[in-house]
Structures are given as structure tokens and as C-alpha cells.
Scaffold this motif. Structure first.
Motif, PDB file in Angstrom:
ATOM      1  N   LEU A 162      54.223  26.532  61.002  1.00 12.94           N
ATOM      2  CA  LEU A 162      55.615  26.424  60.564  1.00 12.94           C
ATOM      3  C   LEU A 162      56.576  26.467  61.744  1.00 12.94           C
ATOM      4  N   SER A 163      56.204  27.193  62.791  1.00  7.05           N
ATOM      5  CA  SER A 163      57.068  27.314  63.964  1.00  7.05           C
ATOM      6  C   SER A 163      57.226  25.980  64.681  1.00  7.05           C
ATOM      7  N   ASN A 164      56.152  25.211  64.728  1.00  9.20           N
ATOM      8  CA  ASN A 164      56.183  23.926  65.436  1.00  9.20           C
ATOM      9  C   ASN A 164      55.247  22.944  64.736  1.00  9.20           C
ATOM     10  N   PRO A 165      55.682  22.353  63.620  1.00  7.96           N
ATOM     11  CA  PRO A 165      54.814  21.463  62.849  1.00  7.96           C
ATOM     12  C   PRO A 165      54.316  20.265  63.646  1.00  7.96           C
ATOM     13  N   VAL A 166      55.087  19.811  64.614  1.00  9.08           N
ATOM     14  CA  VAL A 166      54.701  18.641  65.396  1.00  9.08           C
ATOM     15  C   VAL A 166      53.657  18.998  66.443  1.00  9.08           C
ATOM     16  N   ASN A 167      53.813  20.172  67.066  1.00  4.48           N
ATOM     17  CA  ASN A 167      52.884  20.595  68.114  1.00  4.48           C
ATOM     18  C   ASN A 167      52.608  22.091  67.960  1.00  4.48           C
ATOM     19  N   ALA A 168      51.764  22.407  66.981  1.00  2.50           N
ATOM     20  CA  ALA A 168      51.465  23.817  66.703  1.00  2.50           C
ATOM     21  C   ALA A 168      50.718  24.477  67.851  1.00  2.50           C
ATOM     22  N   GLU A 169      50.120  23.679  68.735  1.00  9.52           N
ATOM     23  CA  GLU A 169      49.341  24.229  69.837  1.00  9.52           C
ATOM     24  C   GLU A 169      50.164  25.197  70.684  1.00  9.52           C
ATOM     25  N   LYS A 170      51.414  24.834  70.961  1.00  7.17           N
ATOM     26  CA  LYS A 170      52.265  25.699  71.782  1.00  7.17           C
ATOM     27  C   LYS A 170      52.487  27.046  71.102  1.00  7.17           C
ATOM     28  N   SER A 171      52.738  27.014  69.795  1.00  2.00           N
ATOM     29  CA  SER A 171      52.950  28.260  69.063  1.00  2.00           C
ATOM     30  C   SER A 171      51.664  29.084  69.018  1.00  2.00           C
ATOM     31  N   PHE A 172      50.536  28.414  68.781  1.00  2.00           N
ATOM     32  CA  PHE A 172      49.258  29.121  68.768  1.00  2.00           C
ATOM     33  C   PHE A 172      49.025  29.825  70.106  1.00  2.00           C
ATOM     34  N   GLN A 173      49.263  29.130  71.184  1.00  2.00           N
ATOM     35  CA  GLN A 173      49.029  29.716  72.503  1.00  2.00           C
ATOM     36  C   GLN A 173      49.924  30.938  72.718  1.00  2.00           C
TER      37      GLN A 173
END
Length: 202
Positions: A162-173
Motif C-alpha cells: 500500500l505504501s508504494n503500489p508501483v514499486n513495493a520493493e523500496k518499502s519492503f527494503q
């Protein structure tokens, strides 16, 4: 040697019996080594949701629920409705003082928010950490010792998406760095936006 001092499991195998790792990610997990090695390898390979599962289970309950709270708070904003705000505050309050009264408050908010948001899953994680899964007055059903971690993983993963639907990878990291900081004995805020609450010393 691992610096994740809060993780009591000596090997990843101790955690793997309670979590399902995706088939694609399983090749990056080394069961007979410290959990930190598998978590790092999963992160490097881009299997973030699987890394979240291992870390959520490896952390002690309070730190794990606090991790969910930090991630849910990260996407909290003016658009968040009253019930989800209440769920998050209830979970944060439980971390500070994990009483039965606060656990039941979390359980109520988890049911109100219908397990659909990071805040709802954070409250669910607290509700599943001790006490009974059944309603007051009914025969007690003790939650499995690992159940809370599934709710934490759900909260963290959903918050990342939800934080970054386009690039969730950054939020996951970013979120995984928070969790790793907690595992090292920190407060989880080194890579996080400022929040109003802090984890009290265990």
C-alpha cells in the motif's frame, strides 16, 4: 556469529516448521544456519515477503507486533478511518503494556476492521499473542505460539504494497531494515519515518 540478538532461534530450521516459504524462495534458505543468513539471502534475491515471514517469527512477540505497528503507522494518514486509527493505537498500547485488557481491546478492533488493513493485522497480532482466541465466557482456546507472526507478516507485507503500489520493493527494503534493527536490540526507527510511540524496554 549473528548480531540479531533478539532472535532466539539458533537455526532457520527452527522457524521454517511454522512458516510456508514460496517454492521459488526455498533455494535461498539454509536451514542449518542462523536465521539471519536466510533472511539476508532472501532479501538480496528479492523474496521480500518470505524474508518478512522469517523475521516476524524470529522476533519476540512484543518486538514483532511493534514492527507491524511501525509499518502500519508509516502509511497512516488523515485518510485513515476512525476504526483503523483505533486499531493501531490499541496495538501500540499493547506493546507498551501487554495486559489482557489491552489484548481484548485489540481483538475488538481487529474484528471491527475485518482483517483488511495493516493496522487491523497489527491489532490481530497483539490479540493472538496470548490469552484465548475465543470470546469472553466461552471455553478458552490458546493460540498457537507462532500465530501472532502470521498476522505481523500480513501487516508488514500489506503496508509495503500500500505504501508504494508501483514499486513495493523500496518499502519492503525499508521495513525489513526496521525489523532487523529491532532484532539487533534497537527501536526500529533507524530507517523509518518518525512515529510518536517508542517500544519500552523488554
Amino acid at each position: 556469529m549473528t548480531d540479531l540478538i533478539k532472535i532466539q532461534a539458533a537455526t532457520a530450521a527452527e522457524l521454517l516448521q511454522y512458516v510456508d516459504i514460496s517454492e521459488e524462495a526455498s533455494g535461498y534458505v539454509i536451514p542449518d544456519t542462523a536465521p539471519e543468513i536466510s533472511i539476508n539471502q532472501l532479501m538480496e534475491a528479492g523474496f521480500f515477503a518470505d524474508a518478512v515471514k522469517l523475521l516476524a517469527l524470529g522476533l519476540p512477540k512484543r518486538e514483532s507486533v511493534w514492527w507491524a505497528c511501525l509499518c502500519a503507522r508509516d502509511i497512516h494518514g488523515p485518510q485513515t478511518d476512525e476504526d483503523n486509527t483505533g486499531a493501531l493505537v490499541a496495538a501500540e498500547s499493547w506493546v507498551k503494556s501487554p495486559t489482557e485488557e489491552r489484548r481484548l481491546n485489540c481483538k475488538g478492533y481487529a474484528e471491527k476492521t475485518r482483517y483488511k488493513t495493516p493496522a487491523s493485522w497489527a491489532a490481530t497480532a497483539a490479540a493472538w499473542s496470548h490469552g484465548s482466541l475465543s470470546d469472553p465466557g466461552e471455553p478458552a482456546i490458546e493460540p498457537p505460539a507462532h500465530l501472532y507472526a502470521h498476522a505481523v507478516a500480513g501487516s508488514v507485507t500489506l503496508a509495503a504494497v500500500l505504501s508504494n503500489p508501483v514499486n513495493a520493493e523500496k518499502s519492503f527494503q525499508r521495513f525489513l531494515q526496521q525489523g532487523l534493527d529491532l532484532a539487533r536490540g534497537g527501536n526500529g526507527k533507524t530507517a523509518a519515518r518518525a512515529t510518536e510511540n517508542q517500544l519500552v524496554e523488554s
